[in-house]
Every structure is written in structure tokens, then in C-alpha cells.
Design an enzyme around this catalytic site. Structure first.
Site, PDB file in Angstrom:
ATOM      1  N   SER A  36      37.110  36.886  72.675  1.00  0.00           N
ATOM      2  CA  SER A  36      36.129  37.595  73.141  1.00  0.00           C
ATOM      3  C   SER A  36      36.591  38.871  74.465  1.00  0.00           C
ATOM      4  CB  SER A  36      34.929  38.089  73.127  1.00  0.00           C
ATOM      5  OG  SER A  36      34.763  38.800  73.200  1.00  0.00           O
ATOM      6  N   ARG A  37      36.698  39.682  75.126  1.00  0.00           N
ATOM      7  CA  ARG A  37      37.138  40.309  76.388  1.00  0.00           C
ATOM      8  C   ARG A  37      35.992  40.443  77.318  1.00  0.00           C
ATOM      9  NH1 ARG A  37      42.867  40.973  75.951  1.00  0.00           N
ATOM     10  NH2 ARG A  37      43.021  42.878  74.505  1.00  0.00           N
ATOM     11  N   HIS A  79      43.361  46.758  65.481  1.00  0.00           N
ATOM     12  CA  HIS A  79      44.690  45.467  64.026  1.00  0.00           C
ATOM     13  C   HIS A  79      45.736  45.404  64.064  1.00  0.00           C
ATOM     14  CE1 HIS A  79      40.133  45.419  60.755  1.00  0.00           C
ATOM     15  NE2 HIS A  79      39.946  45.735  62.448  1.00  0.00           N
ATOM     16  N   LYS A  97      39.672  44.175  56.934  1.00  0.00           N
ATOM     17  CA  LYS A  97      39.602  45.224  55.976  1.00  0.00           C
ATOM     18  C   LYS A  97      39.018  46.025  57.372  1.00  0.00           C
ATOM     19  CE  LYS A  97      35.242  45.749  55.196  1.00  0.00           C
ATOM     20  NZ  LYS A  97      34.332  47.420  56.391  1.00  0.00           N
TER      21      LYS A  97
END
Length: 328
Positions: A36-37, A79, A97
Site C-alpha cells: 500500500s502507499r 489499473h 474489474k
């Protein structure tokens, strides 16, 4: 005993938690690393799901040589960037998705994956339940005769304001990309081709993204798909496949547990197969099976079909005048 497939997870939002929970029910896979950032979020996530390694950098995650495949659970508008980051570091990818926010981006990442001969799949988890496998067998056996119409709806409403990521243009929010992709993908799975005619109407939230939509797709032999989606309206999540001999009805088709086959002149037959785990384990198992067998694409969710689905959404957004800031 053979080595388990080691997974990395990129992002620690709601859907990443669901996938990690599903992965815990997969015997042949394990959560090996999470990134994670935010270092704090990565540590909380990693501790909860017993991840071996924790990173506060996506770049460090993709450079970990012990990871076999990475699941991407970052915002829609990121994405493409994150898929390419993985592929350019020789990592197989399962991406949540929609695969990307538009067809131009999808074509680029598909081309890269194929050139590098690396596995890539859109995480359309609703396709992989045992009931959906049964439905596909019914269709392939021709029990419905000629398929004439598909109906599918997906909507929800939560108390209070919708989650920011669902309504933010900068994060690729809106009903179409968040949940409309499910009925569109369902129609694609059933009819096995792209529509010739696409039309839809929508309403917008104050943020500028679509709130709810009705969509009509027409195909080359007169087949139709009648679809709807919403992020602020509790539409029943149901799907019906109608042929000239009968129909199949699937309640809660996004996480289907049962389906009813009704053939004209015969008693309806309902098949029920409980979902093991939370359902996300099935798409993880599909990825693992593909990797074990040296495949770079899934036959259940092939890349050309993901691209076709995105093109449908592109056309709907064109009609609605909906563009995301990252599209210029």
C-alpha cells in the site's frame, strides 16, 4: 509437496480484503506479500491476513522475486499503470474489474502481456462459481435452444453517502464501471459475441459520474440484452437467459448459489451448489490452474472478451458524454 503459488496484493481497500479472505480458502495458494502507499495500512492488512512480506511501495512489491502473481485492487483509473508496472517486472496479473477504464488502455496492456507471454486476467469473480459453470454447460448443451434474450440487473444502495471511490471521476467512479460491468459481462458470456447496436440512458450524480443506467444491446441475429445498473438504488441482482425452448433464472447472479432451468412443457428444475469460502477463491483457483498449465489467458475470462466488454462501456459513456479526467 509442490510449492504453493505465492500471491502479492497491490492495494488494501475493501475489495482487497475480500480477495485476501477468499485466498485463505485456496489450498494451492498463499498470500505472500501486500503493498500500500500507506505503510500503516499495509501493516494492518498484512497482519490481519498473515502476509509474509509487507511493502509501502508498489515498486518494491513487483520487484520481489518470490511472488508468482499479483492481484491489483487499486482505483480504476490506475489499473493500466499498475498492470504495466507488474508486466514490465515479469509478474503475472489478476486485475480487479474493469480491466482498464477504456479500450485504448486495454489494448495496450493486452498487447504487452501477449508480447511478454505473461498471464493476465480481469477479476470477474462472478464467472467462476460452480453454478455459473453449470449454466455454461446447459447453454453449450443447447437445452434452451436458440438464445434470444438476456436480462441482467445489478444495483445496490447503502445507508449514508456512497463511498468516495464509487462517485469520484478521478478514480473512475460511477455505476457503469463499478457494477454495470457485471450484467454486460454476463450477456457477453452467454451470447459469446459483441453487440452490433448499443444504446442506454443514464442519470448523473452531482460529482459528474453516472448513478443508474438502463442499457439495451442488439446482436447480429436479433438477440437482445436488456440490462441495468445502479450505485444508489437497490435493484435485485438477478439474471435470466431466454431461449426458444425455455429459460434459466439466476438469483444473485453475481455470487450465484442456484439456478432454475424451465423448459416449456416440463417441470422446472432448480440446481443449488453452495459457495465455498466467500467466492473470490474460485477466481484465484482459476489463475493458479492457468499458471500451473502454462497458460497466459483464461478460457473462462479471455482478454479479447474483456476488451469487447470495455468497448461496450466506451460507447455507452460516449453517448452519455462521460469522460474521466485521466482520459484528457
Amino acid at each position: 509437496m509442490r510449492k504453493k503459488i505465492r500471491w502479492g496484493i497491490m492495494g488494501t481497500g475493501t475489495i482487497a480484503h475480500s480477495f485476501a479472505e477468499g485466498l485463505s480458502n485456496v489450498l494451492d495458494g498463499e498470500l505472500y506479500a501486500v503493498a500500500s502507499r500507506s505503510k500503516e495500512k499495509a501493516e494492518q492488512f498484512g497482519k490481519k491476513y498473515n502476509s509474509t512480506k509487507i511493502y509501502d511501495s508498489y515498486e518494491n512489491l513487483v520487484q520481489d522475486k518470490d511472488i508468482d502473481v499479483i492481484y491489483i485492487a487499486t482505483p480504476n483509473t490506475l489499473h493500466k499503470e499498475h498492470i504495466l508496472l507488474c508486466l514490465n517486472n515479469n509478474k503475472a496479473v489478476l486485475c480487479e474489474k474493469p480491466l482498464t477504464i477504456n479500450a485504448i488502455e486495454a489494448e495496450e496492456i493486452i498487447k504487452t502481456a501477449r508480447e511478454k507471454k505473461l498471464f493476465l486476467m480481469e477479476a470477474m469473480w462472478s464467472r467462476f462459481s460452480p453454478i455459473m459453470d453449470k449454466v455454461r454447460r446447459w447453454i453449450n448443451e443447447g437445452v434452451l435452444g436458440e438464445i434470444r434474450m438476456v436480462k441482467a440487473d445489478f444495483g445496490f444502495r447503502r445507508e449514508g453517502p456512497p463511498e468516495e471511490r464509487k462517485v469520484s471521476p478521478s478514480r473512475g467512479g460511477g455505476a457503469l464501471l463499478d457494477v454495470g460491468v457485471y450484467p454486460i459481462s454476463f450477456a457477453s458470456m452467454v451470447l459469446k459475441k459483441s453487440p452490433k447496436n448499443i444504446t442506454g440512458i443514464t442519470s448523473f450524480l452531482d460529482t459528474g459520474v453516472d448513478e443508474q443506467s438502463s442499457m439495451l444491446l442488439g446482436y447480429d441475429k436479433g438477440e437482445m440484452a436488456v440490462l441495468s445498473c445502479a450505485i444508489n438504488t437497490p435493484i435485485p441482482k438477478e439474471a435470466t437467459i431466454i431461449g426458444n425452448k425455455g429459460f434459466i433464472h439466476i438469483p444473485e447472479f453475481n455470487m450465484a448459489k442456484k439456478a432454475t432451468l424451465s423448459i416449456v412443457g416440463k417441470e422446472p428444475m432448480t440446481v443449488e451448489i453452495p459457495i465455498k469460502g466467500n467466492g473470490y477463491n474460485y477466481e484465484a483457483e482459476e489463475v493458479i490452474n492457468c499458471l500451473r498449465n502454462g497458460k497466459i489467458e483464461s478460457e473462462i475470462m479471455p482478454l479479447d472478451e474483456s476488451l469487447s466488454i470495455i468497448k461496450v462501456m466506451d460507447e455507452l459513456r460516449r453517448q452519455w458524454g462521460l469522460r474521466y479526467p485521466t482520459e484528457g
